[in-house]
Scaffold this active site. Structure first.
Site, PDB file in Angstrom:
ATOM      1  N   LYS A  40       0.822  -1.159   0.176  1.00 31.48           N
ATOM      2  CA  LYS A  40       0.156  -0.034   0.009  1.00 31.48           C
ATOM      3  C   LYS A  40       0.941   1.245   0.112  1.00 31.48           C
ATOM      4  O   LYS A  40       0.498   2.145  -0.792  1.00 31.48           O
ATOM      5  CB  LYS A  40      -0.901   0.044   1.095  1.00 31.48           C
ATOM      6  CG  LYS A  40      -0.323  -0.107   2.511  1.00 31.48           C
ATOM      7  CD  LYS A  40      -1.287  -0.220   3.587  1.00 31.48           C
ATOM      8  CE  LYS A  40      -0.785  -0.095   5.001  1.00 31.48           C
ATOM      9  NZ  LYS A  40      -1.695  -0.798   5.933  1.00 31.48           N
ATOM     10  N   ARG A  77      -8.859  -1.708  16.282  1.00 31.45           N
ATOM     11  CA  ARG A  77      -8.950  -1.210  14.992  1.00 31.45           C
ATOM     12  C   ARG A  77      -9.899  -2.270  14.423  1.00 31.45           C
ATOM     13  O   ARG A  77     -11.067  -2.573  15.127  1.00 31.45           O
ATOM     14  CB  ARG A  77      -7.610  -1.187  14.147  1.00 31.45           C
ATOM     15  CG  ARG A  77      -7.754  -0.011  13.003  1.00 31.45           C
ATOM     16  CD  ARG A  77      -6.494  -0.127  12.109  1.00 31.45           C
ATOM     17  NE  ARG A  77      -6.329  -0.977  11.331  1.00 31.45           N
ATOM     18  CZ  ARG A  77      -5.405  -1.234  10.309  1.00 31.45           C
ATOM     19  NH1 ARG A  77      -4.564  -0.091  10.264  1.00 31.45           N
ATOM     20  NH2 ARG A  77      -5.073  -2.297   9.894  1.00 31.45           N
TER      21      ARG A  77
HETATM   22  C1  LIG Z   1      -0.991  -1.647   6.413  1.00 32.18           C
HETATM   23  C2  LIG Z   1      -1.042  -3.115   6.931  1.00 32.18           C
HETATM   24  C3  LIG Z   1      -0.256  -4.216   7.211  1.00 32.18           C
HETATM   25  C4  LIG Z   1       1.204  -3.954   7.084  1.00 32.18           C
HETATM   26  O1  LIG Z   1       1.678  -3.063   8.013  1.00 32.18           O
HETATM   27  P1  LIG Z   1       3.279  -2.639   8.140  1.00 32.18           P
HETATM   28  O2  LIG Z   1       3.211  -2.093   9.661  1.00 32.18           O
HETATM   29  O3  LIG Z   1       3.612  -1.698   7.274  1.00 32.18           O
HETATM   30  O4  LIG Z   1       3.908  -3.990   8.089  1.00 32.18           O
HETATM   31  C5  LIG Z   1      -0.765  -5.287   7.601  1.00 32.18           C
HETATM   32  N1  LIG Z   1      -2.026  -5.630   7.653  1.00 32.18           N
HETATM   33  C6  LIG Z   1      -3.049  -4.605   7.545  1.00 32.18           C
HETATM   34  C7  LIG Z   1      -4.500  -5.038   7.639  1.00 32.18           C
HETATM   35  C8  LIG Z   1      -2.536  -3.212   6.961  1.00 32.18           C
HETATM   36  O5  LIG Z   1      -3.476  -2.349   7.233  1.00 32.18           O
END
Ligand SMILES: *Cc1c(COP(=O)(O)O)cnc(C)c1O
Length: 360
Positions: free
Chosen positions: A36, A131
């Site tokens: 992302k 969350r």
């Molecule tokens: C952004 C995200 C991740 C990755 O997180 P990092 O801290 O960048 O490794 C994993 N799972 C979800 C649901 C996310 O939104």
């Protein structure tokens, strides 16, 4: 070369991803590469796949579509709870989505049935960070419904920690997830094949020799890209922390007083000046601003102090150096600055490709 630009060194990203894939693989954990913050950049996605990630995950359908159109050859997961208004795009472009709402999964099922295309679902469970996630006591009821929906395949369970409240993945919450898996499997007589134990914040838990229970996957973005873990922002041993370099250009450099004068109200962004009087300084303006970066998240390789930023200006004290208009200044970026720089159309992205020496 154009500025401002973000130089993306795929050699370092490849190295980081490969090391994490190997270390976690040895423990029984596969890695989903999270794209992302790269907006689904196809070359970055391919680098992660070359390094051995088993699948790609992204939180925005636009990014998944970008990778789909670029014919990235990988299983693709939508890792944010889908919007009802996007279920069609999600079924058509991703293999799996992470879900928490029955109404959404029902909508996915309708589209999947219409298109005769099976859609995988991973149910996210709340384990304390508050969350996304289904409360554990509601899980069985939802699973019963999900199992009855046509063209939906329940692929597993997942959780997300460390994001909203910084709750650390530990033995207690991870064991709870494993325990839920066992309960569900025996109650419904099914096997859940993907148990996704969180994002980069789960690395401390995973790499310190804990019993990983039924967890067999982590979703990693920041740790691969920036070489650090997000709970304490400590560098991870053996990883590069400088795969990205932000290069910006000097547009003004003058000797000026360190303090403003006149009647002081608030600035554009609602702040009051906090500088103390240091006499005259060399104040330099760089052509990048809040529209492009989180200026609190950039760190110059040179010894210069960031004094502030407006929409389009980054103002620094460069008294240690002779700077002239046109000079370039390079910065390291944190996750917040990286996200914003990638998203800003004004920041050119320059890819440094993987060399054969790296792949050796
Ligand atoms: C952004 C995200 C991740 C990755 O997180 P990092 O801290 O960048 O490794 C994993 N799972 C979800 C649901 C996310 O939104």
């Amino acid at each position: 070369m154009s500025t401002p630009r973000l130089e993306i060194d795929l050699n370092k990203i490849y190295h980081n991803a490969k090391i994490l894939v190997e270390r976690l693989g040895g423990l029984g954990l596969s890695v989903t590469g999270v794209t992302k913050s790269m907006l689904g950049h196809p070359e970055v996605a391919n680098t992660l796949l070359q390094a051995g990630v088993v699948s790609l995950g992204d939180s925005r359908i636009e990014n998944i579509e970008t990778m789909h159109e670029a014919k990235i050859n990988s299983s693709m997961s939508m890792i944010r709870t889908p919007m009802l208004s996007q279920v069609e795009r999600i079924v058509l472009n991703s293999d799996i989505s992470f879900n928490t709402e029955l109404i959404t999964i029902e909508a996915l099922s309708k589209v999947a049935s219409k298109n005769k295309r099976f859609h995988g679902v991973i149910l996210m469970v709340e384990t304390g960070d508050l969350r996304e996630g289904i409360m554990p006591e509601d899980l069985e009821e939802i699973i019963e419904m999900v199992l009855s929906l046509p063209y939906i395949e329940l692929r597993g369970l997942g959780t997300n920690l460390g994001c909203r409240n910084g709750v650390s993945p530990d033995e207690i919450n991870m064991n709870e997830l494993s325990r839920l898996v066992e309960t569900i499997e025996s109650k419904f007589d099914i096997t859940l094949d993907i148990i996704s134990g969180g994002n980069s914040s789960s690395l401390n838990w995973a790499l310190t020799g804990q019993d990983i229970g039924r967890i067999n996957n982590l979703r990693l973005g920041e740790s691969i890209l920036l070489g650090c873990e997000p709970l304490y922002r400590k560098p991870i041993e053996g990883l590069y922390t400088d795969a990205f370099r932000l290069v910006v250009e000097v547009i003004e450099s003058k000797t000026k007083p360190s303090l403003p004068w006149g009647i002081i109200a608030q600035s554009t962004f609602g702040e009051k000046p906090t500088e103390h009087d240091r006499g005259d300084i060399t104040q330099t303006i760089l052509a990048i601003g809040r529209q492009d970066i989180d200026f609190t998240g950039v760190n110059a390789y040179l010894d210069i102090d960031i004094l502030g930023a407006s929409s389009d200006h980054l103002i620094v004290d460069s008294s240690q150096y002779q700077m002239v208009v046109g000079d370039k200044v390079s910065f390291n970026v944190n996750y917040s600055a990286l996200l914003q720089a990638m998203t800003s159309p004004f920041v050119i992205k320059t890819i440094i490709p993987v060399s054969n020496k790296t792949l050796k």
